[in-house]
Design a protein around this motif. Structure first.
Motif, PDB file in Angstrom:
ATOM      1  N   LYS A 145     -20.431 -32.508 -27.104  1.00 24.52           N
ATOM      2  CA  LYS A 145     -20.752 -31.593 -26.005  1.00 24.52           C
ATOM      3  C   LYS A 145     -21.511 -32.317 -24.895  1.00 24.52           C
ATOM      4  CE  LYS A 145     -20.876 -27.410 -28.845  1.00 24.52           C
ATOM      5  NZ  LYS A 145     -21.729 -26.339 -29.421  1.00 24.52           N
ATOM      6  N   PHE A 167     -19.524 -24.008 -22.473  1.00 22.72           N
ATOM      7  CA  PHE A 167     -19.739 -23.760 -23.906  1.00 22.72           C
ATOM      8  C   PHE A 167     -20.437 -22.415 -24.129  1.00 22.72           C
ATOM      9  CE2 PHE A 167     -19.382 -28.462 -23.938  1.00 22.72           C
ATOM     10  CZ  PHE A 167     -18.252 -28.527 -24.742  1.00 22.72           C
ATOM     11  N   THR A 175     -15.275 -17.408 -31.447  1.00 22.28           N
ATOM     12  CA  THR A 175     -16.044 -17.793 -30.266  1.00 22.28           C
ATOM     13  C   THR A 175     -17.456 -17.215 -30.377  1.00 22.28           C
ATOM     14  OG1 THR A 175     -14.952 -15.935 -29.153  1.00 22.28           O
ATOM     15  CG2 THR A 175     -14.169 -18.139 -28.632  1.00 22.28           C
ATOM     16  N   SER A 208     -12.768 -17.461 -21.585  1.00 24.82           N
ATOM     17  CA  SER A 208     -12.290 -18.282 -22.703  1.00 24.82           C
ATOM     18  C   SER A 208     -10.771 -18.161 -22.758  1.00 24.82           C
ATOM     19  CB  SER A 208     -12.925 -17.823 -24.015  1.00 24.82           C
ATOM     20  OG  SER A 208     -14.321 -17.998 -23.957  1.00 24.82           O
ATOM     21  N   PHE A 239     -18.799 -21.175 -27.340  1.00 21.05           N
ATOM     22  CA  PHE A 239     -18.097 -22.319 -27.894  1.00 21.05           C
ATOM     23  C   PHE A 239     -17.308 -21.863 -29.117  1.00 21.05           C
ATOM     24  CE2 PHE A 239     -22.283 -22.364 -29.935  1.00 21.05           C
ATOM     25  CZ  PHE A 239     -21.994 -22.599 -31.272  1.00 21.05           C
ATOM     26  N   TYR A 290     -21.951 -17.881 -29.284  1.00 20.07           N
ATOM     27  CA  TYR A 290     -23.001 -18.624 -28.584  1.00 20.07           C
ATOM     28  C   TYR A 290     -24.346 -18.202 -29.143  1.00 20.07           C
ATOM     29  CZ  TYR A 290     -23.837 -14.450 -25.644  1.00 20.07           C
ATOM     30  OH  TYR A 290     -24.132 -13.182 -25.200  1.00 20.07           O
TER      31      TYR A 290
END
Length: 307
Positions: free
Chosen positions: A123, A97, A77, A230, A100, A79
């Protein structure tokens, strides 16, 4: 000659059709000691991404279900701060996101390691933004460059299927009345209900991010709070990944919970499982069953916050 053309034409058309999969970007390269889950993580870190987690799912697969078709199956994960702040600043639901997912996997008996992400097109479709959104396009270019740097010599994967049309809403939206003067206590109560309710329905919280902290650091003071969760259900990703290993681009799914200043509604939003079904062109009954159950369980959990 005519017979040869008749044979080749369907193959050509199918290849063209498959090459038109615009929703998942996946690269594969021969596995070497220099290309590992850790080296891919390091490439993203060096490129300026924040890596929130890089989880080996293969161990839990074997522990909970007794077997696995993979040598490697990791869900990372991440970003990219500038892109994420720009998106959340203008599009409040973009936190789905933040972060993401990057899937990294190698099947047993295969000497290729794969890594991939959702495309800017996918997305944008999920968030209801223009397909040529500049921030998403720039982020995709950075994602691709980072993956290729992490996997020298990698080739783009051409899938043998095309996404199906999305026939249901890509996002589930839920809101609760929240007094702007007493939002802290209410937020704590709601998030406690959600956190306590995850384990009984088979979900784990893979990551929690107080994203408003980073927004405020950037001078963006729009929200009373902006948290992202998440979430991952092991049985879902285990089941679907056997059919579509690239399903990891959707997992974990990130739920955004936030409230804007001056508003009296707390909002919750997360991507629906129907995105998985459509993008992955799923027809496997067990995969569809597990996804539908996950969707129903999360919705029921959110409804409990209103009771």
């Amino acid at each position: 000659m005519k017979r040869l053309i008749g044979i080749l034409l369907p193959i050509f058309l199918a290849t063209q059709l498959w090459a038109d999969n615009k929703e998942i970007i996946m690269f594969g390269v021969r596995k070497t000691p220099k290309v590992t889950t850790k080296s891919i993580e390091e490439a993203f870190t060096l490129a300026g991404y924040k890596v929130e987690g890089n989880r080996d799912m293969n161990g839990p697969f074997k522990k909970q279900f007794g077997d696995t078709v993979f040598r490697i199956y990791n869900l990372m994960t991440v970003y990219y701060p500038d892109a994420t702040k720009a998106l959340v600043r203008r599009h409040e639901e973009a936190g789905v996101f933040a972060p993401f997912s990057v899937v990294i996997y190698q099947k047993k008996g295969d000497d290729t390691i794969y890594a991939g992400v959702l495309s800017a097109f996918a997305k944008a479709k999920i968030m209801g933004l223009p397909f040529d959104h500049k921030v998403l396009q720039a982020l995709e270019e950075r994602n691709v460059a980072t993956l290729l740097k992490a996997m020298p010599g990698a080739k783009k994967v051409v899938f043998d299927y095309t996404p199906k049309p999305l026939t249901k809403e890509p996002l589930t939206r839920f809101s609760l009345e929240s007094d702007p003067e007493e939002w802290e206590d209410f937020k704590e109560e709601v998030e406690m209900i959600i956190e306590d309710g995850l384990k009984p329905i088979g979900f784990v919280m893979a990551n929690f991010l107080d994203y408003n902290y980073f927004l405020k650091e950037a001078g963006i003071d729009t929200y009373l709070f902006y948290d992202t969760y998440s979430l991952c259900k092991l049985k879902v990703i285990y089941t679907v990944s056997k059919i579509r290993p690239e399903a990891g681009v959707f997992a974990p799914c990130t739920m955004a919970i936030y409230q804007k200043k001056g508003e009296d509604r707390m909002k919750m939003v997360y991507p629906n499982v129907y995105n998985w079904m459509a993008t992955l062109a799923l027809e496997d009954e067990q995969s569809l069953k597990e996804l539908e159950k996950a969707q129903a369980d999360i919705l029921e959990l959110l409804e409990q916050t209103a009771e």
